[in-house]
Design a protein around this motif. Sequence first.
Motif, PDB file in Angstrom:
ATOM      1  N   LEU A 216      12.949  50.815  46.589  1.00 29.03           N
ATOM      2  CA  LEU A 216      12.033  51.770  46.868  1.00 29.03           C
ATOM      3  C   LEU A 216      12.806  52.523  48.372  1.00 29.03           C
ATOM      4  CD1 LEU A 216       8.848  50.813  45.908  1.00 29.03           C
ATOM      5  CD2 LEU A 216       9.956  53.165  45.553  1.00 29.03           C
ATOM      6  N   ARG A 237      23.741  51.461  42.686  1.00 30.56           N
ATOM      7  CA  ARG A 237      24.587  50.900  42.080  1.00 30.56           C
ATOM      8  C   ARG A 237      24.959  49.185  42.003  1.00 30.56           C
ATOM      9  NH1 ARG A 237      28.371  47.006  42.598  1.00 30.56           N
ATOM     10  NH2 ARG A 237      28.783  48.492  44.854  1.00 30.56           N
ATOM     11  N   ASP A 240      22.070  47.966  39.594  1.00 23.58           N
ATOM     12  CA  ASP A 240      22.046  48.270  38.278  1.00 23.58           C
ATOM     13  C   ASP A 240      23.729  47.874  37.950  1.00 23.58           C
ATOM     14  OD1 ASP A 240      19.966  49.685  38.281  1.00 23.58           O
ATOM     15  OD2 ASP A 240      21.029  51.747  38.185  1.00 23.58           O
TER      16      ASP A 240
ATOM     17  N   TYR B  59      26.916  59.993  37.083  1.00 22.99           N
ATOM     18  CA  TYR B  59      25.801  59.926  38.229  1.00 22.99           C
ATOM     19  C   TYR B  59      25.832  58.829  39.569  1.00 22.99           C
ATOM     20  CZ  TYR B  59      21.274  61.289  39.569  1.00 22.99           C
ATOM     21  OH  TYR B  59      20.173  61.369  40.760  1.00 22.99           O
ATOM     22  N   GLY B  60      26.812  57.369  39.099  1.00 22.82           N
ATOM     23  CA  GLY B  60      27.174  56.475  40.133  1.00 22.82           C
ATOM     24  C   GLY B  60      26.269  55.398  40.043  1.00 22.82           C
ATOM     25  N   ASN B  61      25.716  54.934  39.585  1.00 21.79           N
ATOM     26  CA  ASN B  61      24.962  53.979  38.935  1.00 21.79           C
ATOM     27  C   ASN B  61      26.004  52.995  38.946  1.00 21.79           C
ATOM     28  OD1 ASN B  61      22.745  55.787  39.057  1.00 21.79           O
ATOM     29  ND2 ASN B  61      21.412  54.615  38.542  1.00 21.79           N
ATOM     30  N   ARG B  86      27.272  57.679  51.203  1.00 23.24           N
ATOM     31  CA  ARG B  86      27.123  58.772  51.681  1.00 23.24           C
ATOM     32  C   ARG B  86      26.784  60.203  50.393  1.00 23.24           C
ATOM     33  NH1 ARG B  86      25.838  60.917  56.089  1.00 23.24           N
ATOM     34  NH2 ARG B  86      27.709  62.207  56.712  1.00 23.24           N
ATOM     35  N   ILE B  88      27.908  60.375  47.180  1.00 20.60           N
ATOM     36  CA  ILE B  88      27.272  60.435  46.263  1.00 20.60           C
ATOM     37  C   ILE B  88      25.768  61.321  46.236  1.00 20.60           C
ATOM     38  CG2 ILE B  88      26.422  58.662  44.545  1.00 20.60           C
ATOM     39  CD1 ILE B  88      28.878  57.123  44.529  1.00 20.60           C
ATOM     40  N   LEU B  89      25.232  59.961  47.101  1.00 26.31           N
ATOM     41  CA  LEU B  89      24.088  61.217  47.812  1.00 26.31           C
ATOM     42  C   LEU B  89      23.876  62.584  48.073  1.00 26.31           C
ATOM     43  CD1 LEU B  89      23.119  57.868  50.179  1.00 26.31           C
ATOM     44  CD2 LEU B  89      21.883  58.559  47.435  1.00 26.31           C
ATOM     45  N   ARG B  92      24.222  64.274  44.770  1.00 27.98           N
ATOM     46  CA  ARG B  92      23.387  63.934  43.540  1.00 27.98           C
ATOM     47  C   ARG B  92      22.473  65.473  44.429  1.00 27.98           C
ATOM     48  NH1 ARG B  92      21.848  57.718  43.124  1.00 27.98           N
ATOM     49  NH2 ARG B  92      23.266  57.067  41.792  1.00 27.98           N
ATOM     50  N   ARG B 104      10.842  56.061  37.683  1.00 27.65           N
ATOM     51  CA  ARG B 104      10.664  55.087  37.969  1.00 27.65           C
ATOM     52  C   ARG B 104       9.448  55.144  39.337  1.00 27.65           C
ATOM     53  NH1 ARG B 104      14.023  51.017  38.386  1.00 27.65           N
ATOM     54  NH2 ARG B 104      16.268  52.852  38.280  1.00 27.65           N
ATOM     55  N   VAL B 105       8.966  54.584  38.988  1.00 29.51           N
ATOM     56  CA  VAL B 105       7.682  55.018  39.714  1.00 29.51           C
ATOM     57  C   VAL B 105       7.344  54.189  41.119  1.00 29.51           C
ATOM     58  CG1 VAL B 105       4.873  55.086  39.708  1.00 29.51           C
ATOM     59  CG2 VAL B 105       6.255  55.165  37.399  1.00 29.51           C
ATOM     60  N   VAL B 106       6.715  55.037  42.088  1.00 26.03           N
ATOM     61  CA  VAL B 106       6.594  55.094  43.638  1.00 26.03           C
ATOM     62  C   VAL B 106       5.372  54.682  43.137  1.00 26.03           C
ATOM     63  CG1 VAL B 106       6.785  55.628  45.854  1.00 26.03           C
ATOM     64  CG2 VAL B 106       8.719  56.428  44.224  1.00 26.03           C
ATOM     65  N   PRO B 107       5.185  54.147  44.099  1.00 24.04           N
ATOM     66  CA  PRO B 107       3.323  53.386  44.024  1.00 24.04           C
ATOM     67  C   PRO B 107       2.744  54.489  45.348  1.00 24.04           C
ATOM     68  CG  PRO B 107       4.485  51.908  44.903  1.00 24.04           C
ATOM     69  CD  PRO B 107       5.809  52.787  44.543  1.00 24.04           C
ATOM     70  N   ARG B 108       1.780  55.050  44.482  1.00 24.94           N
ATOM     71  CA  ARG B 108       0.593  55.735  45.117  1.00 24.94           C
ATOM     72  C   ARG B 108       1.014  57.558  45.687  1.00 24.94           C
ATOM     73  NH1 ARG B 108      -2.040  55.093  50.706  1.00 24.94           N
ATOM     74  NH2 ARG B 108       0.136  55.044  51.512  1.00 24.94           N
ATOM     75  N   VAL B 109       1.799  58.043  45.342  1.00 26.47           N
ATOM     76  CA  VAL B 109       2.570  59.236  45.331  1.00 26.47           C
ATOM     77  C   VAL B 109       1.976  59.853  43.892  1.00 26.47           C
ATOM     78  CG1 VAL B 109       4.511  60.991  45.344  1.00 26.47           C
ATOM     79  CG2 VAL B 109       4.256  58.599  46.727  1.00 26.47           C
ATOM     80  N   GLU B 117       9.557  66.266  45.362  1.00 25.39           N
ATOM     81  CA  GLU B 117      10.397  65.669  46.041  1.00 25.39           C
ATOM     82  C   GLU B 117      11.655  66.565  45.913  1.00 25.39           C
ATOM     83  OE1 GLU B 117      11.389  61.813  45.168  1.00 25.39           O
ATOM     84  OE2 GLU B 117      10.648  61.203  47.454  1.00 25.39           O
TER      85      GLU B 117
END
Lengths: 257, 235
Positions: A216, A237, A240, B59-61, B86, B88-89, B92, B104-109, B117
């Motif tokens: 997160l 990465r 995953d 996507y770089g995962n 850096r 890759i980010l 993206r 992918r859930v972020v709590p509370r948002v 976002e």
Amino acid sequence: MDEPLLHVSNLSKSYGSRIGCEDVSFELWPGEVLAVVGESGSGKTTLLNVVSTRLEPTAGSVSYRMRDGGWRDINRMSEAERRFLMRTDWGFVHQNPAEGLRMSVSAGANVGERLMAIGDRHYGNIRASAIDWLGRVEIAGDRIDDQPRAFSGGMRQRLQIARNLVTRPRLIFMDEPTGGLDVSVQARLLDLLRGLVADMGLAAIVVTHDLAVARLLSHRMMVMKDGRVIEHGLTDRVLDDPRAPYTQLLVSSILQV
Amino acid sequence: MKSHPLAASGLAKSFTMHLRGGILLPVVENASFTLKAGECAVLAGPSGVGKSSILKMLYGNYAVDAGSIRIAHQGDIVDLADATPRQILAVRRDTLGYVSQFLRVVPRVAALDVVAEPLTARGASIGEAREKAAGLLARLNLPERLWHLPPATFSGGEQQRVNIARGFITDHPVLLLDEPTASLDAANRAVVIDMIGEKKRRGAAMLGIFHDTDVRDSIADRLIDVTAFAPRQAA
């Protein structure tokens, strides 16, 4: 201004013959959050303490780009310079808020103290900043005169964060910032941290054993085992597509809900 | 000659399963394809053939064992197969978008802010980003009473619409779509088909996985046969 903020090279710390951390190198860029994960005893907290000058390294160096743009080796600074850096441009969030707060002074004073340390003397301004920061960490302004000992664990942790961020540091160190909190309280804190880090463009090094926290909060991740960094890369990465045997074990051990 | 928005060449990927005696699991071998601006190409082939793995490599995962992924990023060409985290980010944030199957859930948002976002991350004001987010959620028929709630408790279809809105809110030149319509009803599938058509007209290059043949027929300009990249079975 495309330059790193922190440059760590070949950093080692041993306690006698026992290894704390060994030969760790990385760079941290402005606005970047680096998670350091591993089990207890992996050396992640030692690494955090050495990088943040709370412990002296056995070998290696840590350079930091100061606000004036000049690079300084932090282990060659005077004690006074280092303390000033810690109070202004850096923050340190401890797992146990009691270590980072002064428990017997008011919440307002806890937040205002760092402002006074950098020379702010105007009581009204300091109090106004404190109220503003308590609000940003979701503590009601009417609690400003209460001592943190009267706060819940989650509130104390949020107060510790406000105390650290009031001077608008550029780099913050966090040691298991959500450890020891209830899950619902953790979620609130994580969300708050995520927002503050993004809004302020903070760079952060977060030590955690919780891979969900790392997912997160962080952009990049280092996995440590026996004092060494065994895997390092983009957080997505590493989680995953873990490569090292130990990282695969860590990732496969997460409980799904 | 103008370069392609994205060109993959000779991609290979296998997993080494250290917890299972180090067995090697090849997933993709020698995958090569390009994407053109304004088209939607679809990865085709049966389940398990490596379609999702290809999207995750792009996507770089997933790390790439061999080959290159050249993407046009702000006037330069970046090879994502050996870019730094850096880089890759940055790619993206500005160039490469991704609509995954699951949020992918972020709590509370709140849902509205989950959608907004990617725009605020690119420097838009929160007001402007929320306005655009609201427009997309309305278009995808997400009931307005849900906009200010965190999506953790939403149904699969509701979460998927939040995810689609989040992926479509920016003008990323390259967009990866991993079954974005899998849990949608017919009316919302039609909305997504329209949205993909609009992205094409604005020059985005898209690569997707769509199991639903109706959706696939309406949006695919070209099929890329992934069975051609399946590794020869190791002995």
